[in-house]
Each structure stands twice: as C-alpha cells, then as structure tokens.
Design a protein around this motif. Structure first.
Motif, PDB file in Angstrom:
ATOM      1  N   ILE A 104       4.398 -18.495 -47.128  1.00 30.36           N
ATOM      2  CA  ILE A 104       3.761 -19.204 -48.228  1.00 30.36           C
ATOM      3  C   ILE A 104       3.706 -20.696 -47.927  1.00 30.36           C
ATOM      4  O   ILE A 104       4.727 -21.320 -47.653  1.00 30.36           O
ATOM      5  N   VAL A 105       2.501 -21.226 -47.994  1.00 30.04           N
ATOM      6  CA  VAL A 105       2.286 -22.660 -47.845  1.00 30.04           C
ATOM      7  C   VAL A 105       2.428 -23.318 -49.213  1.00 30.04           C
ATOM      8  O   VAL A 105       3.055 -24.358 -49.362  1.00 30.04           O
ATOM      9  N   SER A 106       1.849 -22.681 -50.226  1.00 25.45           N
ATOM     10  CA  SER A 106       1.976 -23.161 -51.609  1.00 25.45           C
ATOM     11  C   SER A 106       1.752 -21.989 -52.548  1.00 25.45           C
ATOM     12  O   SER A 106       1.193 -20.961 -52.160  1.00 25.45           O
ATOM     13  N   GLY A 107       2.208 -22.147 -53.794  1.00 29.21           N
ATOM     14  CA  GLY A 107       2.045 -21.095 -54.784  1.00 29.21           C
ATOM     15  C   GLY A 107       3.333 -20.324 -55.016  1.00 29.21           C
ATOM     16  O   GLY A 107       4.357 -20.583 -54.372  1.00 29.21           O
ATOM     17  N   ILE A 108       3.266 -19.380 -55.957  1.00 29.21           N
ATOM     18  CA  ILE A 108       4.394 -18.495 -56.268  1.00 29.21           C
ATOM     19  C   ILE A 108       3.858 -17.068 -56.277  1.00 29.21           C
ATOM     20  O   ILE A 108       2.806 -16.789 -56.843  1.00 29.21           O
ATOM     21  N   PHE A 109       4.621 -16.167 -55.665  1.00 28.37           N
ATOM     22  CA  PHE A 109       4.206 -14.773 -55.539  1.00 28.37           C
ATOM     23  C   PHE A 109       5.314 -13.855 -56.037  1.00 28.37           C
ATOM     24  O   PHE A 109       6.485 -14.228 -56.040  1.00 28.37           O
ATOM     25  N   ARG A 110       4.901 -12.654 -56.441  1.00 30.69           N
ATOM     26  CA  ARG A 110       5.840 -11.644 -56.925  1.00 30.69           C
ATOM     27  C   ARG A 110       5.620 -10.382 -56.094  1.00 30.69           C
ATOM     28  O   ARG A 110       4.492  -9.919 -55.942  1.00 30.69           O
ATOM     29  N   VAL A 111       6.708  -9.849 -55.550  1.00 31.36           N
ATOM     30  CA  VAL A 111       6.678  -8.601 -54.798  1.00 31.36           C
ATOM     31  C   VAL A 111       7.373  -7.564 -55.672  1.00 31.36           C
ATOM     32  O   VAL A 111       8.516  -7.763 -56.088  1.00 31.36           O
ATOM     33  N   PHE A 112       6.658  -6.459 -55.961  1.00 34.12           N
ATOM     34  CA  PHE A 112       7.235  -5.457 -56.859  1.00 34.12           C
ATOM     35  C   PHE A 112       6.708  -4.069 -56.528  1.00 34.12           C
ATOM     36  O   PHE A 112       5.769  -3.907 -55.770  1.00 34.12           O
ATOM     37  N   TYR A 113       7.383  -3.071 -57.101  1.00 32.12           N
ATOM     38  CA  TYR A 113       6.847  -1.712 -57.024  1.00 32.12           C
ATOM     39  C   TYR A 113       6.849  -1.118 -58.419  1.00 32.12           C
ATOM     40  O   TYR A 113       7.562  -1.580 -59.316  1.00 32.12           O
ATOM     41  N   LEU A 114       6.009  -0.113 -58.592  1.00 30.42           N
ATOM     42  CA  LEU A 114       5.942   0.608 -59.854  1.00 30.42           C
ATOM     43  C   LEU A 114       6.592   1.969 -59.658  1.00 30.42           C
ATOM     44  O   LEU A 114       6.273   2.676 -58.702  1.00 30.42           O
ATOM     45  N   ASP A 115       7.491   2.340 -60.587  1.00 37.29           N
ATOM     46  CA  ASP A 115       8.099   3.669 -60.480  1.00 37.29           C
ATOM     47  C   ASP A 115       7.145   4.714 -61.066  1.00 37.29           C
ATOM     48  O   ASP A 115       6.030   4.383 -61.505  1.00 37.29           O
ATOM     49  N   ASP A 116       7.565   5.961 -61.076  1.00 36.37           N
ATOM     50  CA  ASP A 116       6.704   7.052 -61.547  1.00 36.37           C
ATOM     51  C   ASP A 116       6.318   6.915 -63.015  1.00 36.37           C
ATOM     52  O   ASP A 116       5.314   7.474 -63.447  1.00 36.37           O
ATOM     53  N   ASP A 117       7.113   6.174 -63.784  1.00 36.68           N
ATOM     54  CA  ASP A 117       6.808   5.951 -65.200  1.00 36.68           C
ATOM     55  C   ASP A 117       5.951   4.715 -65.423  1.00 36.68           C
ATOM     56  O   ASP A 117       5.674   4.340 -66.558  1.00 36.68           O
ATOM     57  N   GLY A 118       5.568   4.041 -64.336  1.00 35.23           N
ATOM     58  CA  GLY A 118       4.748   2.842 -64.441  1.00 35.23           C
ATOM     59  C   GLY A 118       5.539   1.580 -64.735  1.00 35.23           C
ATOM     60  O   GLY A 118       4.971   0.535 -65.030  1.00 35.23           O
ATOM     61  N   LYS A 119       6.875   1.668 -64.626  1.00 36.79           N
ATOM     62  CA  LYS A 119       7.721   0.497 -64.861  1.00 36.79           C
ATOM     63  C   LYS A 119       7.764  -0.354 -63.596  1.00 36.79           C
ATOM     64  O   LYS A 119       7.955   0.146 -62.492  1.00 36.79           O
ATOM     65  N   GLU A 120       7.589  -1.665 -63.784  1.00 36.80           N
ATOM     66  CA  GLU A 120       7.597  -2.607 -62.676  1.00 36.80           C
ATOM     67  C   GLU A 120       9.028  -2.998 -62.321  1.00 36.80           C
ATOM     68  O   GLU A 120       9.834  -3.303 -63.191  1.00 36.80           O
ATOM     69  N   HIS A 121       9.325  -2.995 -61.027  1.00 36.82           N
ATOM     70  CA  HIS A 121      10.629  -3.423 -60.514  1.00 36.82           C
ATOM     71  C   HIS A 121      10.377  -4.543 -59.509  1.00 36.82           C
ATOM     72  O   HIS A 121       9.797  -4.310 -58.442  1.00 36.82           O
ATOM     73  N   ILE A 122      10.817  -5.743 -59.856  1.00 37.92           N
ATOM     74  CA  ILE A 122      10.566  -6.900 -59.000  1.00 37.92           C
ATOM     75  C   ILE A 122      11.616  -6.963 -57.901  1.00 37.92           C
ATOM     76  O   ILE A 122      12.813  -7.003 -58.164  1.00 37.92           O
ATOM     77  N   VAL A 123      11.127  -6.977 -56.683  1.00 38.95           N
ATOM     78  CA  VAL A 123      11.994  -7.035 -55.512  1.00 38.95           C
ATOM     79  C   VAL A 123      12.232  -8.480 -55.101  1.00 38.95           C
ATOM     80  O   VAL A 123      13.321  -8.849 -54.691  1.00 38.95           O
ATOM     81  N   GLN A 124      11.194  -9.304 -55.243  1.00 40.13           N
ATOM     82  CA  GLN A 124      11.290 -10.676 -54.742  1.00 40.13           C
ATOM     83  C   GLN A 124      10.276 -11.566 -55.442  1.00 40.13           C
ATOM     84  O   GLN A 124       9.169 -11.135 -55.758  1.00 40.13           O
ATOM     85  N   PHE A 125      10.697 -12.795 -55.698  1.00 40.11           N
ATOM     86  CA  PHE A 125       9.764 -13.882 -55.966  1.00 40.11           C
ATOM     87  C   PHE A 125       9.708 -14.669 -54.665  1.00 40.11           C
ATOM     88  O   PHE A 125      10.693 -14.727 -53.930  1.00 40.11           O
ATOM     89  N   ALA A 126       8.577 -15.249 -54.376  1.00 38.26           N
ATOM     90  CA  ALA A 126       8.455 -16.013 -53.133  1.00 38.26           C
ATOM     91  C   ALA A 126       7.663 -17.283 -53.402  1.00 38.26           C
ATOM     92  O   ALA A 126       6.672 -17.269 -54.130  1.00 38.26           O
ATOM     93  N   THR A 127       8.123 -18.367 -52.817  1.00 42.29           N
ATOM     94  CA  THR A 127       7.466 -19.660 -52.969  1.00 42.29           C
ATOM     95  C   THR A 127       7.449 -20.365 -51.613  1.00 42.29           C
ATOM     96  O   THR A 127       7.792 -19.747 -50.598  1.00 42.29           O
ATOM     97  N   GLU A 128       7.101 -21.609 -51.582  1.00 41.63           N
ATOM     98  CA  GLU A 128       6.878 -22.344 -50.338  1.00 41.63           C
ATOM     99  C   GLU A 128       7.941 -22.091 -49.269  1.00 41.63           C
ATOM    100  O   GLU A 128       9.139 -22.151 -49.541  1.00 41.63           O
ATOM    101  N   ASN A 129       7.463 -21.787 -48.055  1.00 49.45           N
ATOM    102  CA  ASN A 129       8.275 -21.519 -46.860  1.00 49.45           C
ATOM    103  C   ASN A 129       8.969 -20.164 -46.878  1.00 49.45           C
ATOM    104  O   ASN A 129       9.773 -19.880 -45.990  1.00 49.45           O
TER     105      ASN A 129
END
Length: 189
Positions: free
Chosen positions: A50-75
C-alpha cells in the motif's frame, strides 16, 4: 516508486542500478473507495504493497458473516496469501476503505526478482516473517485476551486507524459487538 525504495531500504540497501532493476516488477494502481482488489473465487494474482489508503481483508462464512483478518495501510502488504502462493481461487476479499494507491507484484515477478537480485529474497523473507509474527500475536490475543485488552492493544498499535475506520469494522476485527466496542471506547477516553 520512491516510497517503494524507502520501504525496501528499511531492510536492505539498494543501489540506483539495483532499484532500476526492481521497479519493472511492480505496477501502480489507483484504487477507489469501496473498490475490491480481490473477491472470493477470484485468483489472487497480486500481492499488494500500500502506497496510500486503507484496506480491509476479510472472508465471509457460510452464514454471510464477515470476519476481518487484517486492516492494511501505508507500507503494509496484503493479499489472499493462500490463493496467491498456491494459485487457487481466493477465499478472501480485499476492499479499499479509503481511496489510495497500491503497488502490485505477481508471484512470477516475485520469484524472478528474488532470483535476479538475491537481496530481494532476503527482503521478502523478512517481510513474511514479520507478517507471520503479527498474525500469531493477533490469534493469541483473540484466544486469550478479554475484549478490553484487545481494544487497548489495537488502540495502542494503530491509533491512526482508530479515527479512520468505522467502529462497526473495528468491532468485527476485535471480535466484539458494536455495543461492547462503544462501552470500551467510552471507558478508555
């Protein structure tokens, strides 16, 4: 590209000539807010720095619930690494939360760069090791710490993200309800 050079030189020194040979392996991509870089089922063709910005890495379980694995920002580096390294369909999503730019690196490019410039292999190993350590620390925290401890840990490690990421996502990341996060937020002001 100068940010990339500074980032690399935090771990290894590179000459101007070496950096010129590194640059072609990376492509720059502008990303809009709410734009997905990876969706479940895609092939994760790139690892992103990441050069700039904020990102979210996640997966959805079988029920459609989001599970966030990582937030990511510069570098920070991010991808669906299971998909990226095994060249299988992605299980994760990577979405942009704040518009920015990323540098993209293919697995083939990573391998060729490591062969062409051995010190880059060292760089990648150090980055992976640090990422693995951070992931283990996160898992241990989720398994053993109470919500208040997890909240304080997150606030201390990422104070800038506390102001930029909606509380809904921080709550998901910490594994607590929105109400619990509000209570923790109020008691830690």
């Amino acid at each position: 590209m100068e940010k990339l050079r500074k980032h690399i030189e935090e771990i290894i020194p590179v000459t101007d000539e070496e950096f010129e040979s590194i640059k072609p392996f990376f492509t720059i991509r502008k990303v809009l807010k709410n734009q997905y870089l990876i969706s479940q089922g895609d092939e994760a063709k790139y690892e992103y720095i990441i050069v700039s910005g904020i990102f979210r890495v996640f997966y959805l379980d079988d029920d459609g619930k989001e599970h966030i694995v990582q937030f990511a920002t510069e570098n920070w580096w991010m991808s669906d690494y299971i998909s990226y390294f095994n060249q299988k369909p992605a299980n994760m999503y990577v979405v942009c939360m704040e518009a920015g730019e990323v540098l993209c690196l293919t697995l083939e490019g990573r391998e060729k760069l490591s062969i062409a410039l051995h010190k880059m292999e060292h760089f990648f190993r150090v980055k992976l090791t640090k990422g693995y350590i951070a992931l283990q620390q996160r898992i241990i925290s989720l398994l053993s710490n109470k919500p208040e401890q997890r909240y304080k840990e997150f606030a201390n490690l990422y104070p800038n993200l506390m102001q930029k990421i909606p509380k809904k996502y921080i709550a998901e990341y910490l594994g607590v309800s929105r109400e619990t996060l509000s209570r923790l937020y109020s008691s830690n002001k």
